[in-house]
Design a protein around this motif. Structure first.
Motif, PDB file in Angstrom:
ATOM      1  N   SER A   1      -6.391 -10.706 -11.812  1.00 24.48           N
ATOM      2  CA  SER A   1      -6.778 -11.703 -10.628  1.00 24.48           C
ATOM      3  C   SER A   1      -6.893 -10.950  -9.290  1.00 24.48           C
ATOM      4  O   SER A   1      -7.517 -11.706  -8.309  1.00 24.48           O
ATOM      5  CB  SER A   1      -5.632 -12.651 -10.565  1.00 24.48           C
ATOM      6  OG  SER A   1      -4.426 -12.009 -10.277  1.00 24.48           O
ATOM      7  N   GLY A   2      -6.684  -9.621  -9.117  1.00 24.98           N
ATOM      8  CA  GLY A   2      -6.905  -9.016  -8.106  1.00 24.98           C
ATOM      9  C   GLY A   2      -5.521  -8.842  -6.993  1.00 24.98           C
ATOM     10  O   GLY A   2      -5.593  -8.297  -5.882  1.00 24.98           O
ATOM     11  N   VAL A   3      -4.506  -9.246  -7.459  1.00 29.27           N
ATOM     12  CA  VAL A   3      -3.237  -9.214  -7.030  1.00 29.27           C
ATOM     13  C   VAL A   3      -2.679  -7.864  -6.835  1.00 29.27           C
ATOM     14  O   VAL A   3      -1.988  -7.467  -5.983  1.00 29.27           O
ATOM     15  CB  VAL A   3      -2.064 -10.256  -7.501  1.00 29.27           C
ATOM     16  CG1 VAL A   3      -0.759 -10.181  -6.741  1.00 29.27           C
ATOM     17  CG2 VAL A   3      -2.721 -11.582  -7.191  1.00 29.27           C
ATOM     18  N   ILE A   4      -2.765  -7.172  -7.877  1.00 29.30           N
ATOM     19  CA  ILE A   4      -2.310  -5.651  -8.025  1.00 29.30           C
ATOM     20  C   ILE A   4      -3.446  -4.841  -8.544  1.00 29.30           C
ATOM     21  O   ILE A   4      -4.313  -5.169  -8.955  1.00 29.30           O
ATOM     22  CB  ILE A   4      -0.931  -5.507  -8.899  1.00 29.30           C
ATOM     23  CG1 ILE A   4      -1.437  -5.720 -10.163  1.00 29.30           C
ATOM     24  CG2 ILE A   4       0.321  -6.568  -8.190  1.00 29.30           C
ATOM     25  CD1 ILE A   4      -0.278  -5.315 -11.278  1.00 29.30           C
TER      26      ILE A   4
ATOM     27  N   ASP B   1       9.198  -2.945  -2.197  1.00 31.56           N
ATOM     28  CA  ASP B   1       8.957  -1.995  -2.299  1.00 31.56           C
ATOM     29  C   ASP B   1       7.986  -1.377  -1.308  1.00 31.56           C
ATOM     30  O   ASP B   1       8.016  -0.210  -0.527  1.00 31.56           O
ATOM     31  CB  ASP B   1       8.810  -1.353  -3.594  1.00 31.56           C
ATOM     32  CG  ASP B   1       8.782   0.120  -3.635  1.00 31.56           C
ATOM     33  OD1 ASP B   1       9.902   0.737  -3.951  1.00 31.56           O
ATOM     34  OD2 ASP B   1       7.791   0.748  -3.672  1.00 31.56           O
ATOM     35  N   GLY B   2       6.799  -1.927  -1.387  1.00 32.81           N
ATOM     36  CA  GLY B   2       5.653  -1.387  -0.602  1.00 32.81           C
ATOM     37  C   GLY B   2       4.831  -0.378  -1.017  1.00 32.81           C
ATOM     38  O   GLY B   2       3.987  -0.030  -0.466  1.00 32.81           O
ATOM     39  N   GLY B   3       5.384   0.270  -2.213  1.00 37.10           N
ATOM     40  CA  GLY B   3       4.472   1.429  -2.758  1.00 37.10           C
ATOM     41  C   GLY B   3       4.078   0.911  -4.212  1.00 37.10           C
ATOM     42  O   GLY B   3       3.958  -0.307  -4.668  1.00 37.10           O
ATOM     43  N   GLU B   4       4.020   2.021  -4.836  1.00 36.13           N
ATOM     44  CA  GLU B   4       3.740   1.779  -6.481  1.00 36.13           C
ATOM     45  C   GLU B   4       4.973   1.992  -7.294  1.00 36.13           C
ATOM     46  O   GLU B   4       5.726   2.639  -6.997  1.00 36.13           O
ATOM     47  CB  GLU B   4       2.614   2.764  -6.702  1.00 36.13           C
ATOM     48  CG  GLU B   4       1.275   2.781  -5.989  1.00 36.13           C
ATOM     49  CD  GLU B   4       0.351   3.948  -6.471  1.00 36.13           C
ATOM     50  OE1 GLU B   4       0.775   5.049  -6.800  1.00 36.13           O
ATOM     51  OE2 GLU B   4      -0.699   3.931  -6.379  1.00 36.13           O
TER      52      GLU B   4
ATOM     53  N   ARG C   1      -2.343  -5.311  -3.864  1.00 37.44           N
ATOM     54  CA  ARG C   1      -3.590  -4.886  -3.059  1.00 37.44           C
ATOM     55  C   ARG C   1      -3.278  -5.850  -1.784  1.00 37.44           C
ATOM     56  O   ARG C   1      -4.302  -6.766  -1.452  1.00 37.44           O
ATOM     57  CB  ARG C   1      -4.777  -5.660  -4.104  1.00 37.44           C
ATOM     58  CG  ARG C   1      -4.803  -4.634  -5.112  1.00 37.44           C
ATOM     59  CD  ARG C   1      -5.950  -5.285  -6.272  1.00 37.44           C
ATOM     60  NE  ARG C   1      -7.314  -4.968  -5.437  1.00 37.44           N
ATOM     61  CZ  ARG C   1      -8.372  -5.018  -5.912  1.00 37.44           C
ATOM     62  NH1 ARG C   1      -8.646  -5.715  -7.399  1.00 37.44           N
ATOM     63  NH2 ARG C   1      -9.572  -4.958  -5.487  1.00 37.44           N
ATOM     64  N   ARG C   2      -2.408  -5.513  -1.017  1.00 41.09           N
ATOM     65  CA  ARG C   2      -2.025  -6.264   0.257  1.00 41.09           C
ATOM     66  C   ARG C   2      -3.415  -6.239   1.111  1.00 41.09           C
ATOM     67  O   ARG C   2      -3.628  -7.157   1.803  1.00 41.09           O
ATOM     68  CB  ARG C   2      -0.821  -5.658   0.985  1.00 41.09           C
ATOM     69  CG  ARG C   2      -0.413  -6.331   2.161  1.00 41.09           C
ATOM     70  CD  ARG C   2       0.639  -5.807   2.747  1.00 41.09           C
ATOM     71  NE  ARG C   2       1.858  -6.533   2.320  1.00 41.09           N
ATOM     72  CZ  ARG C   2       2.421  -7.750   2.886  1.00 41.09           C
ATOM     73  NH1 ARG C   2       1.439  -8.557   3.499  1.00 41.09           N
ATOM     74  NH2 ARG C   2       3.476  -8.224   2.188  1.00 41.09           N
TER      75      ARG C   2
END
Lengths: 118, 118
Positions: free
Chosen positions: A71-74, A43-46, A88-89
């Motif tokens: 964990s900081g992934v999202i 999706d690339g968004g929220e 959190r790319r």
């Protein structure tokens, strides 16, 4: 400039330099959490948690999203009544260059491989 | 051609097509297991468990090696009285191209980053 209101209910997130590789790998070591990350990446968004059609209870879904967040992934934010999640790319690419893309490619490849057996 | 004897004590390993990305990520989500894999990768060959100076008991060490073996990350064989471990690099590179190298680079980078704080 108007923005959708972000309510005062703040969710705890690690700062970029608090994110650990081991925690990211643990977060992605669960098939449902990996599926969530694949969909967020596509999706690339929220996306709202309710977007995801996971074969588990709501509380288990909430648990998986919390593991991904802690964990900081999202990143998760409340916008109005919705809790939205996004990858959190930038943080992950900065800390671990190439890791997210290689992991997503590996997950795609495994999915194709296992589907091919059917 | 002579070879060092491999005893009949066989340890269970997943076949290549039984290896799952989630299992590999779980195996690497522990700091000690990640350290073991880094050392095996740096060596490139087979190492005895006793080579590793881990700050845990022998039984915990054995547990970590078993998790790595059962997830398909390492192969363990008995040679004489020694149990030797080596990375299953060919299998992992074939299943998940680039993953191992990116993970090792990410681990190196994190180590340097955290050491730089000291």
């Amino acid at each position: 400039m108007t923005r959708t209101a972000v309510t005062s209910r703040e969710l705890p997130h690690p700062e970029r330099d608090e994110i650990r590789l081991e925690g990211v790998l643990h977060a992605l070591s669960d098939p449902l959490r990996l599926q969530i990350v694949r969909e967020l990446a596509a999706d690339g968004g929220e996306l709202s948690c309710s977007y995801f059609d996971l074969p588990v209870t709501k509380s288990t879904t909430t648990h998986h999203f919390r593991v991904l967040r802690e964990s900081g992934v999202i990143r998760q934010v409340y916008r109005g009544t919705a809790k939205l999640s996004g990858l959190r790319r930038d943080d992950l690419d900065d800390l671990f260059p190439g890791l997210l893309d290689v992991l997503l490619a590996a997950a795609d490849r495994q999915r194709a491989r296992l589907a091919g057996r059917g």
